[in-house]
Design a protein around this motif. Structure first.
Motif, PDB file in Angstrom:
ATOM      1  N   LEU A  61       0.872  -1.173   0.000  1.00 35.23           N
ATOM      2  CA  LEU A  61       0.000   0.000   0.000  1.00 35.23           C
ATOM      3  C   LEU A  61       0.906   1.220   0.000  1.00 35.23           C
ATOM      4  O   LEU A  61       1.660   1.445   0.946  1.00 35.23           O
ATOM      5  CB  LEU A  61      -0.906   0.008   1.230  1.00 35.23           C
ATOM      6  N   MET A  62       0.850   2.008  -1.071  1.00 36.85           N
ATOM      7  CA  MET A  62       1.788   3.123  -1.249  1.00 36.85           C
ATOM      8  C   MET A  62       1.517   4.292  -0.308  1.00 36.85           C
ATOM      9  O   MET A  62       2.437   4.861   0.236  1.00 36.85           O
ATOM     10  CB  MET A  62       1.730   3.627  -2.691  1.00 36.85           C
ATOM     11  N   ARG A  63       0.280   4.666  -0.147  1.00 33.62           N
ATOM     12  CA  ARG A  63      -0.056   5.827   0.685  1.00 33.62           C
ATOM     13  C   ARG A  63      -1.020   5.392   1.783  1.00 33.62           C
ATOM     14  O   ARG A  63      -2.223   5.398   1.609  1.00 33.62           O
ATOM     15  CB  ARG A  63      -0.688   6.920  -0.168  1.00 33.62           C
ATOM     16  N   ARG A  64      -0.469   5.049   2.939  1.00 31.46           N
ATOM     17  CA  ARG A  64      -1.285   4.557   4.039  1.00 31.46           C
ATOM     18  C   ARG A  64      -1.841   5.690   4.886  1.00 31.46           C
ATOM     19  O   ARG A  64      -2.873   5.542   5.516  1.00 31.46           O
ATOM     20  CB  ARG A  64      -0.458   3.624   4.895  1.00 31.46           C
ATOM     21  N   ASN A  65      -1.161   6.803   4.930  1.00 30.17           N
ATOM     22  CA  ASN A  65      -1.581   7.948   5.730  1.00 30.17           C
ATOM     23  C   ASN A  65      -2.681   8.712   4.988  1.00 30.17           C
ATOM     24  O   ASN A  65      -2.528   9.050   3.819  1.00 30.17           O
ATOM     25  CB  ASN A  65      -0.365   8.843   5.984  1.00 30.17           C
ATOM     26  N   VAL A  66      -3.777   9.004   5.673  1.00 29.75           N
ATOM     27  CA  VAL A  66      -4.914   9.664   5.035  1.00 29.75           C
ATOM     28  C   VAL A  66      -4.530  11.039   4.475  1.00 29.75           C
ATOM     29  O   VAL A  66      -4.996  11.435   3.412  1.00 29.75           O
ATOM     30  CB  VAL A  66      -6.129   9.751   5.990  1.00 29.75           C
ATOM     31  N   ARG A  67      -3.637  11.747   5.149  1.00 28.02           N
ATOM     32  CA  ARG A  67      -3.194  13.060   4.646  1.00 28.02           C
ATOM     33  C   ARG A  67      -2.478  12.914   3.305  1.00 28.02           C
ATOM     34  O   ARG A  67      -2.707  13.671   2.375  1.00 28.02           O
ATOM     35  CB  ARG A  67      -2.282  13.735   5.657  1.00 28.02           C
ATOM     36  N   ALA A  72      -2.416  13.615  -2.548  1.00 27.84           N
ATOM     37  CA  ALA A  72      -2.053  13.085  -3.865  1.00 27.84           C
ATOM     38  C   ALA A  72      -3.263  13.069  -4.800  1.00 27.84           C
ATOM     39  O   ALA A  72      -3.132  13.288  -6.002  1.00 27.84           O
ATOM     40  CB  ALA A  72      -1.479  11.686  -3.725  1.00 27.84           C
ATOM     41  N   LEU A  73      -4.429  12.822  -4.249  1.00 35.01           N
ATOM     42  CA  LEU A  73      -5.650  12.743  -5.048  1.00 35.01           C
ATOM     43  C   LEU A  73      -6.097  14.109  -5.561  1.00 35.01           C
ATOM     44  O   LEU A  73      -6.496  14.249  -6.712  1.00 35.01           O
ATOM     45  CB  LEU A  73      -6.774  12.111  -4.211  1.00 35.01           C
ATOM     46  N   ALA A  74      -6.027  15.121  -4.708  1.00 38.73           N
ATOM     47  CA  ALA A  74      -6.484  16.463  -5.087  1.00 38.73           C
ATOM     48  C   ALA A  74      -5.498  17.514  -4.568  1.00 38.73           C
ATOM     49  O   ALA A  74      -5.772  18.215  -3.587  1.00 38.73           O
ATOM     50  CB  ALA A  74      -7.887  16.714  -4.533  1.00 38.73           C
ATOM     51  N   PRO A  75      -4.334  17.656  -5.212  1.00 35.38           N
ATOM     52  CA  PRO A  75      -3.310  18.581  -4.733  1.00 35.38           C
ATOM     53  C   PRO A  75      -3.694  20.051  -4.871  1.00 35.38           C
ATOM     54  O   PRO A  75      -3.052  20.913  -4.284  1.00 35.38           O
ATOM     55  CB  PRO A  75      -2.096  18.247  -5.607  1.00 35.38           C
ATOM     56  N   ARG A  99     -11.758  14.406   5.435  1.00 40.91           N
ATOM     57  CA  ARG A  99     -10.838  15.543   5.459  1.00 40.91           C
ATOM     58  C   ARG A  99     -11.480  16.703   4.728  1.00 40.91           C
ATOM     59  O   ARG A  99     -11.907  16.555   3.589  1.00 40.91           O
ATOM     60  CB  ARG A  99      -9.530  15.140   4.781  1.00 40.91           C
ATOM     61  N   HIS A 100     -11.573  17.845   5.380  1.00 43.53           N
ATOM     62  CA  HIS A 100     -12.149  19.029   4.748  1.00 43.53           C
ATOM     63  C   HIS A 100     -11.139  19.673   3.816  1.00 43.53           C
ATOM     64  O   HIS A 100     -10.022  19.978   4.234  1.00 43.53           O
ATOM     65  CB  HIS A 100     -12.601  20.046   5.793  1.00 43.53           C
TER      66      HIS A 100
END
Length: 103
Positions: A61-67, A72-75, A99-100
């Motif tokens: 799993l490349m990105r385990r941290n929610v932040r 990465a999804l919406a920079p 996450r807001h």
């Protein structure tokens, strides 16, 4: 995931609760050559390719941290500094994070 090694889940008194991820997402590590290539990219050449805990079915799993995932999804968004854990009583939010993000 799909390794012999259990992962830390949360503290539980004097010990820790351990778990294994049961999802189906992630990059398949496969054989030794593929593990070496992934380890080079991740900077983990000393452990990943040669670990007895990893097998041909193991996944990364490349990105385990929610932040990290959300950024990465919406920079293009600016985020509130703290993710919010959905409570188990909220419909459809078992084990989820919110996450807001603002424009």
């Amino acid at each position: 995931m799909k390794t012999r090694q259990k992962e830390f889940n949360y503290p539980q008194g004097q010990s820790n609760s351990l778990t294994s991820y049961e999802g189906n997402g992630g990059i398949v590590l496969g054989g030794v050559l593929r593990r070496i290539i992934i380890a080079l990219e991740r900077g983990d050449l000393a452990k990943l390719p040669f670990s007895d805990d990893v097998n041909k079915d193991s996944q990364l799993l490349m990105r385990r941290n929610v932040r990290d995932r959300v950024s990465a999804l919406a920079p293009f968004l600016t985020y509130d500094p703290d993710p919010i854990s959905c409570s188990a009583t909220t419909a459809g939010c078992r084990g989820s994070w919110m996450r807001h993000g603002f424009r």
